[in-house]
Design a protein around this motif. Sequence first.
Motif, PDB file in Angstrom:
ATOM      1  N   LYS A   1       0.852  -1.191   0.000  1.00 16.12           N
ATOM      2  CA  LYS A   1       0.000   0.000   0.000  1.00 16.12           C
ATOM      3  C   LYS A   1       0.886   1.238   0.000  1.00 16.12           C
ATOM      4  CE  LYS A   1      -3.764  -2.054   2.704  1.00 16.12           C
ATOM      5  NZ  LYS A   1      -4.476  -1.992   4.005  1.00 16.12           N
ATOM      6  N   PRO A   2       0.384   2.332  -0.572  1.00 13.32           N
ATOM      7  CA  PRO A   2       1.176   3.573  -0.542  1.00 13.32           C
ATOM      8  C   PRO A   2       1.086   4.237   0.829  1.00 13.32           C
ATOM      9  CG  PRO A   2      -0.902   3.952  -1.653  1.00 13.32           C
ATOM     10  CD  PRO A   2      -0.856   2.484  -1.338  1.00 13.32           C
ATOM     11  N   ILE A   3       2.177   4.837   1.249  1.00 12.35           N
ATOM     12  CA  ILE A   3       2.147   5.621   2.476  1.00 12.35           C
ATOM     13  C   ILE A   3       1.983   7.094   2.105  1.00 12.35           C
ATOM     14  CG2 ILE A   3       3.557   3.996   3.786  1.00 12.35           C
ATOM     15  CD1 ILE A   3       5.928   5.881   3.356  1.00 12.35           C
TER      16      ILE A   3
ATOM     17  N   VAL B   1       3.392   4.203  -9.126  1.00 15.01           N
ATOM     18  CA  VAL B   1       2.663   4.987  -8.135  1.00 15.01           C
ATOM     19  C   VAL B   1       1.957   6.118  -8.864  1.00 15.01           C
ATOM     20  CG1 VAL B   1       2.832   6.407  -6.062  1.00 15.01           C
ATOM     21  CG2 VAL B   1       4.317   4.400  -6.330  1.00 15.01           C
ATOM     22  N   THR B   2       0.624   6.126  -8.742  1.00 11.23           N
ATOM     23  CA  THR B   2      -0.164   7.167  -9.406  1.00 11.23           C
ATOM     24  C   THR B   2      -0.744   8.117  -8.381  1.00 11.23           C
ATOM     25  OG1 THR B   2      -2.159   5.816  -9.346  1.00 11.23           O
ATOM     26  CG2 THR B   2      -0.743   5.600 -11.286  1.00 11.23           C
ATOM     27  N   LYS B   3      -1.238   9.250  -8.861  1.00 11.10           N
ATOM     28  CA  LYS B   3      -1.791  10.263  -7.954  1.00 11.10           C
ATOM     29  C   LYS B   3      -3.280  10.431  -8.198  1.00 11.10           C
ATOM     30  CE  LYS B   3      -0.415  14.480  -9.471  1.00 11.10           C
ATOM     31  NZ  LYS B   3       0.261  15.780  -9.446  1.00 11.10           N
TER      32      LYS B   3
ATOM     33  N   GLY C   1      -5.263   5.648  -1.600  1.00 14.13           N
ATOM     34  CA  GLY C   1      -4.534   4.771  -0.674  1.00 14.13           C
ATOM     35  C   GLY C   1      -4.611   3.313  -1.050  1.00 14.13           C
ATOM     36  N   LYS C   2      -5.128   3.052  -2.246  1.00 12.33           N
ATOM     37  CA  LYS C   2      -5.312   1.662  -2.660  1.00 12.33           C
ATOM     38  C   LYS C   2      -3.995   1.038  -3.107  1.00 12.33           C
ATOM     39  CE  LYS C   2      -7.952  -1.205  -5.869  1.00 12.33           C
ATOM     40  NZ  LYS C   2      -8.663  -1.220  -7.139  1.00 12.33           N
ATOM     41  N   GLY C   3      -3.781  -0.167  -2.636  1.00 13.67           N
ATOM     42  CA  GLY C   3      -2.591  -0.906  -3.042  1.00 13.67           C
ATOM     43  C   GLY C   3      -2.972  -2.131  -3.834  1.00 13.67           C
TER      44      GLY C   3
END
Lengths: 48, 159
Positions: free
Chosen positions: A15-17, A46-48, B97-99
Motif C-alpha cells: 500500500k502507498p504511504i 505509483v499514481t496520484k 490509498g489503494k494498493g
Amino acid sequence: MIYDNIPYSIEMEVKPIKGLMPGDYTLTIGARYGSVSYSKIIDLVVTK
Amino acid sequence: MILLPYWNIAEYNKIWFNEHEGNAIAYFDTDNSTLVEYQILTRGVLWGNTSNPLKFALDERGSGENKFGVLQSSEITDLPLWLTLSKNRITLDTSSGKGEKLMLYVYPNSTQFREHNKDNQVTPDGPIKRLQHQSLHQESYGILRHSLIMIQSILKIAI
C-alpha cells in the motif's frame, strides 16, 4: 536436485504511504538461504 | 547500502557482476528479472569487512584480480530455493490509498534442505516454514518486516 512440487505461498499487500511521490519504481522481493540470495524484480507504478 | 559493482560479463541473457562492497558475485537474468547473489564466505577487516572481490571470469581462460576463488557450476544450477510472483507489475494509487496484493511462491530445494536437517527431512520448523508462519500475513503499510524476506530496495527511477 529436487524442488518441491507444491510451493509455499505467501500473500503480500503493498500500500502507498502518505507522501509517496508518484512515478515509476522497481520493487525487489527476495529470500536468502545460506550464502545464496534469490530476488525477483517487478515494476511498481505509483499514481496520484 | 551501496554494493559497488565494478566488473561485469554478459553471457546467455545473464549479466554477471561483482558486488565489491556487498562481498558477493551475482547475476541478473534478463529473461525473468531475477537477481541471484552468491555471498563470498571470507572477509577481511583491512578490506572494509569484505574480501574485496574485483575482477572475475566465467571460465578458466579469463583473468581475475585481487582474490583467488571459484564458484562451482553446480552452485549455479543447484540453488537452495527459487521464487515466483503472481504479478510482474503492481500499481499504487496515492489519492485513494489503494494498493495491490500479490502472491509469492517459494520452492525449496529439498535435496539441500535434507542435507541440513538431522532427521533428513524438511521440518515444519525449517527456515521456509518459519518464514511463512511468522511474517507472511502481516500487513503494515505494505512492508513485511521479517528479516528473511527482504524488500531490498524501492529505487525511484523516474519522477
